[in-house]
Design a protein around this motif. Structure first.
Motif, PDB file in Angstrom:
ATOM      1  N   CYS A 238       0.655  -1.420  -0.008  1.00 54.39           N
ATOM      2  CA  CYS A 238       0.104   0.018   0.010  1.00 54.39           C
ATOM      3  C   CYS A 238       0.741   1.235   0.086  1.00 54.39           C
ATOM      4  O   CYS A 238       1.662   1.468   0.778  1.00 54.39           O
ATOM      5  CB  CYS A 238      -0.822  -0.095   1.391  1.00 54.39           C
ATOM      6  SG  CYS A 238      -1.892   1.582   1.296  1.00 54.39           S
TER       7      CYS A 238
ATOM      8  N   CYS B  30      -2.491   5.682  -1.064  1.00 52.78           N
ATOM      9  CA  CYS B  30      -3.164   6.678  -1.832  1.00 52.78           C
ATOM     10  C   CYS B  30      -4.592   7.606  -1.456  1.00 52.78           C
ATOM     11  O   CYS B  30      -5.256   8.283  -1.798  1.00 52.78           O
ATOM     12  CB  CYS B  30      -3.158   6.384  -3.228  1.00 52.78           C
ATOM     13  SG  CYS B  30      -4.486   5.099  -3.449  1.00 52.78           S
TER      14      CYS B  30
ATOM     15  N   CYS C 196      -9.100   3.722  -1.623  1.00 52.22           N
ATOM     16  CA  CYS C 196      -9.964   2.836  -1.075  1.00 52.22           C
ATOM     17  C   CYS C 196     -10.799   3.580  -0.047  1.00 52.22           C
ATOM     18  O   CYS C 196     -11.891   3.269   0.202  1.00 52.22           O
ATOM     19  CB  CYS C 196      -9.539   1.563  -0.766  1.00 52.22           C
ATOM     20  SG  CYS C 196      -8.044   1.871   0.394  1.00 52.22           S
TER      21      CYS C 196
ATOM     22  N   CYS D  93      -7.075  -0.430  -6.897  1.00 53.90           N
ATOM     23  CA  CYS D  93      -6.157  -0.195  -6.192  1.00 53.90           C
ATOM     24  C   CYS D  93      -4.573  -0.201  -7.363  1.00 53.90           C
ATOM     25  O   CYS D  93      -4.252  -1.034  -7.860  1.00 53.90           O
ATOM     26  CB  CYS D  93      -5.683  -1.316  -5.177  1.00 53.90           C
ATOM     27  SG  CYS D  93      -4.308  -0.886  -4.490  1.00 53.90           S
TER      28      CYS D  93
HETATM   29  S1  SF4 Z   1      -6.143   1.894  -3.127  1.00 53.58           S
HETATM   30 FE1  SF4 Z   1      -5.968   1.670  -0.812  1.00 53.58          FE
HETATM   31  S2  SF4 Z   1      -4.837  -0.051  -0.569  1.00 53.58           S
HETATM   32 FE2  SF4 Z   1      -4.417   0.759  -2.561  1.00 53.58          FE
HETATM   33  S3  SF4 Z   1      -2.615   1.908  -2.428  1.00 53.58           S
HETATM   34 FE3  SF4 Z   1      -4.430   3.203  -2.113  1.00 53.58          FE
HETATM   35  S4  SF4 Z   1      -4.869   3.395  -0.224  1.00 53.58           S
HETATM   36 FE4  SF4 Z   1      -3.513   1.329  -0.408  1.00 53.58          FE
END
Ligand code: SF4
Length: 63
Positions: free
Chosen positions: A10, A13, A16, A53
């Motif tokens: 992870c 970002c 999610c 993701c």
């Molecule tokens: S979408 Fe969620 S699990 Fe994937 S990198 Fe971004 S914060 Fe991390």
């Protein structure tokens, strides 16, 4: 459905957590699963988050 986040992948970002805040939460620099999906909408959102993701850190398994 069971979801989990691989914290070693992870990049924090936030996608999610923004999409399904009932399931994913940013803690520190990574996303964690704060609760498993309980509704069809949460399951669909978690599945989409897994597909979206950017580093493929989310696993969503039926069961
Ligand atoms: S979408 Fe969620 S699990 Fe994937 S990198 Fe971004 S914060 Fe991390």
């Amino acid at each position: 459905m069971t979801v989990n986040v691989d914290a070693s992948r992870c990049i924090g970002c936030g996608m999610c957590a923004a999409a399904v805040p009932a399931v994913f939460q940013i803690q520190g620099r990574v996303s964690v699963v704060q609760a498993q999906p309980r509704t069809p909408a949460e399951e669909a959102g978690a599945f989409d988050a897994a597909n979206g993701c950017p580093v493929n850190a989310i696993r969503a398994r039926k069961a």
